[in-house]
Scaffold this motif. Structure first.
Motif, PDB file in Angstrom:
ATOM      1  N   ARG A   1       0.892  -1.306  -0.282  1.00  0.00           N
ATOM      2  CA  ARG A   1       0.018  -0.068  -0.028  1.00  0.00           C
ATOM      3  C   ARG A   1       0.811   1.480   0.098  1.00  0.00           C
ATOM      4  N   ILE A   2       2.016   1.005   0.308  1.00  0.00           N
ATOM      5  CA  ILE A   2       3.089   2.319   0.373  1.00  0.00           C
ATOM      6  C   ILE A   2       3.685   2.342  -0.988  1.00  0.00           C
ATOM      7  N   SER A   3       4.277   1.195  -1.595  1.00  0.00           N
ATOM      8  CA  SER A   3       4.691   0.969  -2.851  1.00  0.00           C
ATOM      9  C   SER A   3       4.871  -0.348  -3.283  1.00  0.00           C
ATOM     10  N   ASN A   4       4.488  -0.772  -4.489  1.00  0.00           N
ATOM     11  CA  ASN A   4       4.654  -2.007  -5.083  1.00  0.00           C
ATOM     12  C   ASN A   4       6.264  -2.434  -5.095  1.00  0.00           C
ATOM     13  N   GLU A   5       7.165  -1.320  -5.259  1.00  0.00           N
ATOM     14  CA  GLU A   5       8.257  -1.659  -5.415  1.00  0.00           C
ATOM     15  C   GLU A   5       9.153  -2.009  -4.184  1.00  0.00           C
ATOM     16  N   TRP A   6       8.451  -1.868  -2.868  1.00  0.00           N
ATOM     17  CA  TRP A   6       9.187  -2.247  -1.604  1.00  0.00           C
ATOM     18  C   TRP A   6       9.351  -3.491  -1.610  1.00  0.00           C
ATOM     19  N   SER A   7      10.565  -4.007  -1.318  1.00  0.00           N
ATOM     20  CA  SER A   7      11.033  -5.391  -1.058  1.00  0.00           C
ATOM     21  C   SER A   7      10.979  -5.662   0.416  1.00  0.00           C
TER      22      SER A   7
END
Length: 155
Positions: A114-120
């Protein structure tokens, strides 16, 4: 003479009580902050007290917050049971001027996308929001890098 002692005590007390509260928020409340309209660059830095690179970069975010051209939110993602034991004392001992939030959520896999789809899942991680556009970085920033990044997204 008594009034002088009272005045000295009041000044001393006010100098030593600087510090801020850490606000517990939900992911929904954080999303509202992220999506608010603002003329400044909004910065949401995700950190934890157990993350040495996170703690190392906080002074750079504090410095960048001083200029008033950005709005910095330091978002602790420490475990919920660490709020009183680690997060609050850390913030109180450093007299941080940036807004400090504590994301009171249990399952990172449910809120990180929900913050970023890029966040691993790595931290430090920072979300920059400017004029409705979002920019996400998983890295440790220096003050110089922060200034460069902010200038880049403004142009």
């Amino acid at each position: 003479m008594r009034n002088i002692y009272i005045l000295i005590f009041a000044v001393f007390f006010s100098l030593n009580t600087k510090g801020q509260n850490v606000e517990k928020i939900s992911i929904g409340e954080l999303e509202k902050l992220i999506n608010q309209e603002n003329e400044n660059v909004l910065i949401f830095n995700f950190w934890a007290t157990w993350c040495k690179p996170c703690l190392k970069e906080i002074p750079a975010f504090e410095k960048i917050n001083e200029n008033g051209m950005v709005s910095v939110h330091l978002v602790s993602i420490d475990f919920i049971n660490q709020f009183e034991k680690r997060v609050v004392p850390y913030v109180e001992n450093r007299n941080l001027d940036s807004k400090v939030l504590f994301l009171a959520e249990e399952n990172p896999n449910s809120w990180m996308p929900r913050i970023s789809n890029e966040w691993s899942g790595a931290i430090p991680a920072t979300l920059f929001v400017y004029k409705g556009k979002k920019y996400f970085e998983e890295k440790e920033f220096t003050l110089e890098e922060l200034n460069e990044y902010i200038n880049k997204i403004r142009n």
